[in-house]
Write a protein that holds these residues in place. Sequence first.
Motif, PDB file in Angstrom:
ATOM      1  N   HIS A  78       0.841  -1.199   0.000  1.00  0.00           N
ATOM      2  CA  HIS A  78       0.000   0.000   0.000  1.00  0.00           C
ATOM      3  C   HIS A  78       0.874   1.247   0.000  1.00  0.00           C
ATOM      4  CE1 HIS A  78      -3.515  -2.480   0.794  1.00  0.00           C
ATOM      5  NE2 HIS A  78      -2.872  -3.045   1.794  1.00  0.00           N
ATOM      6  N   VAL A  79       0.336   2.353  -0.512  1.00  0.00           N
ATOM      7  CA  VAL A  79       1.142   3.564  -0.666  1.00  0.00           C
ATOM      8  C   VAL A  79       1.606   4.132   0.674  1.00  0.00           C
ATOM      9  CG1 VAL A  79       0.215   4.258  -2.906  1.00  0.00           C
ATOM     10  CG2 VAL A  79      -0.972   4.960  -0.818  1.00  0.00           C
ATOM     11  N   TRP A  80       0.858   3.879   1.737  1.00  0.00           N
ATOM     12  CA  TRP A  80       1.257   4.428   3.035  1.00  0.00           C
ATOM     13  C   TRP A  80       2.256   3.521   3.767  1.00  0.00           C
ATOM     14  CZ3 TRP A  80      -3.579   2.474   1.925  1.00  0.00           C
ATOM     15  CH2 TRP A  80      -3.955   1.319   2.613  1.00  0.00           C
ATOM     16  N   GLU A  81       2.588   2.391   3.171  1.00  0.00           N
ATOM     17  CA  GLU A  81       3.520   1.467   3.811  1.00  0.00           C
ATOM     18  C   GLU A  81       4.955   1.610   3.312  1.00  0.00           C
ATOM     19  OE1 GLU A  81       0.423  -2.235   4.678  1.00  0.00           O
ATOM     20  OE2 GLU A  81       1.707  -2.290   2.896  1.00  0.00           O
ATOM     21  N   SER A  82       5.208   2.565   2.433  1.00  0.00           N
ATOM     22  CA  SER A  82       6.559   2.746   1.912  1.00  0.00           C
ATOM     23  C   SER A  82       7.523   3.108   3.033  1.00  0.00           C
ATOM     24  CB  SER A  82       6.573   3.849   0.844  1.00  0.00           C
ATOM     25  OG  SER A  82       5.757   3.506  -0.250  1.00  0.00           O
TER      26      SER A  82
END
Length: 254
Positions: free
Chosen positions: A170-174
């Motif tokens: 997910h994009v917030w897990e980078s």
Amino acid sequence: MKTPRRPPVDRAAALSGPSSDEWRVAHALLTLMHELPLPTGFPQRTELEDEMRTLEIDALRPTQGTHGRREVEKKADAYRAMSEHDLAQSIRDKPVPIVNGPASMCFATDHHHVAAALKLAGIGHVPVIVVADLSSLSESRFWVEMENNHWVHPFDAHGRRMAFRALPQHVWESQEDDFRDLAAAARDAGGYVKTDVPLAEFRWAAFFRRYLPAPTSESEYQALIPKAAALARTELALGLPGFEEASASAASQR
């Protein structure tokens, strides 16, 4: 043996969908999509409407291993401070480009920070534009095409290459990368100019990582910003996207 009864379905909850705030923003966004002029360079409205749709941010698969936490939080704060109309317009002006991949997955090729910030601000959907359909390819061929088109940046917060399967879900897990934040801060401080070159900020982050020490505190990070902006104006940065030769010449004469 008696089959256990299912609990009664709360139809109101099942049909409620997104929050009332998100519905208001979505309604404003849909209105703006038909009323406002398109940003420069976008296709004509009929073509855009064929290509643009909304997608849950949760369904976006990132193609970058890192992001700048400070940049995400800064954008999220800005979104929270906007009126519903201004927020909808801001969302509409930056649709997320995606590539359709194997197993019906949608891969974001840009605007990861925007999507992560909107998620942090409580928005669940974003407009997207399909830039390529590679869904018929095998997984290995898919990643070859993604890399050939500069649509993926598989590097971790230390600048080391990572396997494609190790990219976040997910994009917030980078991974948080101070140098990705520093690249944006140095640009905002006048170190270089913003460009449309793919992955430009990541190239600057790699440049700063090579010449500057990693910060271990917020004060150290803040102290690095003017140093990074000054470094970006030297001839060491020649060839990087957004490099300003005039600024470098002036800096070398001081």
